[in-house]
Design a protein around this motif. Structure first.
Motif, PDB file in Angstrom:
ATOM      1  N   ASN A 146       0.841  -1.297   0.072  1.00  0.00           N
ATOM      2  CA  ASN A 146       0.051   0.113  -0.035  1.00  0.00           C
ATOM      3  C   ASN A 146       0.923   1.244   0.109  1.00  0.00           C
ATOM      4  O   ASN A 146       0.453   2.322  -0.693  1.00  0.00           O
ATOM      5  CB  ASN A 146      -1.094  -0.037   1.317  1.00  0.00           C
ATOM      6  N   ILE A 147       1.872   1.251   0.838  1.00  0.00           N
ATOM      7  CA  ILE A 147       2.754   2.553   0.869  1.00  0.00           C
ATOM      8  C   ILE A 147       3.655   2.597  -0.547  1.00  0.00           C
ATOM      9  O   ILE A 147       3.668   3.679  -0.978  1.00  0.00           O
ATOM     10  CB  ILE A 147       3.976   2.295   1.917  1.00  0.00           C
ATOM     11  N   ASN A 148       3.953   1.452  -1.010  1.00  0.00           N
ATOM     12  CA  ASN A 148       4.488   1.572  -2.368  1.00  0.00           C
ATOM     13  C   ASN A 148       3.837   2.256  -3.441  1.00  0.00           C
ATOM     14  O   ASN A 148       4.268   2.937  -3.941  1.00  0.00           O
ATOM     15  CB  ASN A 148       5.232   0.115  -2.751  1.00  0.00           C
ATOM     16  N   GLN A 149       2.467   1.523  -3.421  1.00  0.00           N
ATOM     17  CA  GLN A 149       1.592   2.283  -4.538  1.00  0.00           C
ATOM     18  C   GLN A 149       1.172   3.851  -4.432  1.00  0.00           C
ATOM     19  O   GLN A 149       1.160   4.322  -5.204  1.00  0.00           O
ATOM     20  CB  GLN A 149       0.309   1.422  -4.336  1.00  0.00           C
ATOM     21  N   CYS A 155       4.403  10.509  -5.771  1.00  0.00           N
ATOM     22  CA  CYS A 155       5.870  11.035  -5.722  1.00  0.00           C
ATOM     23  C   CYS A 155       6.613  10.431  -6.981  1.00  0.00           C
ATOM     24  O   CYS A 155       7.662  10.719  -7.290  1.00  0.00           O
ATOM     25  CB  CYS A 155       6.423  10.548  -4.511  1.00  0.00           C
ATOM     26  N   GLY A 156       5.830   9.385  -7.691  1.00  0.00           N
ATOM     27  CA  GLY A 156       6.634   8.963  -9.088  1.00  0.00           C
ATOM     28  C   GLY A 156       7.701   8.146  -8.398  1.00  0.00           C
ATOM     29  O   GLY A 156       8.798   7.811  -9.340  1.00  0.00           O
ATOM     30  N   SER A 157       7.927   7.492  -7.345  1.00  0.00           N
ATOM     31  CA  SER A 157       9.177   6.780  -6.813  1.00  0.00           C
ATOM     32  C   SER A 157       8.604   5.456  -6.264  1.00  0.00           C
ATOM     33  O   SER A 157       7.422   5.099  -5.966  1.00  0.00           O
ATOM     34  CB  SER A 157       9.878   7.455  -6.020  1.00  0.00           C
ATOM     35  N   GLU A 158       9.429   4.538  -6.090  1.00  0.00           N
ATOM     36  CA  GLU A 158       9.126   3.216  -5.281  1.00  0.00           C
ATOM     37  C   GLU A 158       9.903   3.117  -4.042  1.00  0.00           C
ATOM     38  O   GLU A 158      10.968   3.561  -3.884  1.00  0.00           O
ATOM     39  CB  GLU A 158       9.154   2.195  -6.269  1.00  0.00           C
ATOM     40  N   LEU A 159       9.376   2.298  -3.196  1.00  0.00           N
ATOM     41  CA  LEU A 159      10.570   1.913  -2.150  1.00  0.00           C
ATOM     42  C   LEU A 159      11.354   1.142  -2.564  1.00  0.00           C
ATOM     43  O   LEU A 159      11.617   0.157  -3.474  1.00  0.00           O
ATOM     44  CB  LEU A 159       9.441   1.016  -1.099  1.00  0.00           C
ATOM     45  N   VAL A 174      11.831   7.849  -1.717  1.00  0.00           N
ATOM     46  CA  VAL A 174      12.216   9.209  -2.130  1.00  0.00           C
ATOM     47  C   VAL A 174      10.974   9.960  -2.490  1.00  0.00           C
ATOM     48  O   VAL A 174       9.990   9.572  -3.133  1.00  0.00           O
ATOM     49  CB  VAL A 174      13.034   9.146  -3.546  1.00  0.00           C
ATOM     50  N   ILE A 175      10.819  11.210  -1.840  1.00  0.00           N
ATOM     51  CA  ILE A 175       9.586  12.063  -1.847  1.00  0.00           C
ATOM     52  C   ILE A 175      10.166  13.202  -2.956  1.00  0.00           C
ATOM     53  O   ILE A 175      10.908  13.960  -2.586  1.00  0.00           O
ATOM     54  CB  ILE A 175       9.346  12.420  -0.460  1.00  0.00           C
TER      55      ILE A 175
END
Length: 186
Positions: A146-149, A155-159, A174-175
């Motif tokens: 969920n956080i990754n989605q 933010c256009g990034s991934e964990l 990365v935010i």
């Protein structure tokens, strides 16, 4: 709640302190008056500090907490992105390590519009296979996924997960904030 109940029999003043932190944690986590999809790092940090205060009471000397946060840092991000990472580090990392360990919360400003948040621990760690599995759509626990989605969407990034069994885990995000993303939060 179990920690508070136990403390009420042993140390009423400490039980009051933990109850106050728990109240702050609930108030900050479930602020239904703010329907914005955006929070601030400072607000999220307050939630994390309250959560960690409760966990420190529960784990005692088995949990050491380290903060490495740039002074005066604040930026917008989706709500409840950091606390679940801290909770996972404690539950799945430190909680499974005999004798406990440490977690470290890092927040750094990389550029004018880019921030890095990282949660590290020296807990149980995980295999490369487990790292891939926990972010996959078929995984039965939704927390990190969920956080990754939300991180991808907002933010256009991934964990990024780095982990070694019996050594520990680091989960970073990365935010990306742009001027148009600077939304006032009540």
């Amino acid at each position: 709640m179990n920690t508070i109940i136990s403390l009420s029999h042993l140390d009423i003043e400490k039980a009051r302190e933990v109850t106050a932190e728990f109240t702050n944690f609930l108030r900050m986590s479930f602020n239904f008056q703010n329907t914005s999809a955006i929070s601030t790092f400072r607000k999220e940090l307050s939630i994390v500090r309250s959560f960690l205060s409760i966990e420190k009471t529960r784990y005692g000397n088995r949990l050491k907490v380290i903060f490495d946060i740039d002074q005066d840092i604040d930026f917008n991000l989706p709500p409840l992105m950091i606390q679940p990472l801290v909770e996972n580090a404690i539950q799945h990392g430190i909680g499974r390590k005999r004798g406990g360990g440490w977690i470290k919360l890092i927040a750094k400003k990389e550029t004018d519009h880019q921030y890095v948040v990282k949660v590290e621990d020296n807990g149980a760690g995980m295999t490369p296979e487990k790292q891939k599995e926990i972010l996959s759509p078929g995984f039965d626990r939704v927390g990190l996924r969920n956080i990754n989605q939300r991180l991808k969407y907002f933010c256009g990034s991934e964990l990024e997960i780095q982990s070694t069994p019996d050594v520990g885990t680091a989960v970073s995000m990365v935010i990306h904030n742009h001027e148009s993303a600077d939304i006032s939060v009540s």
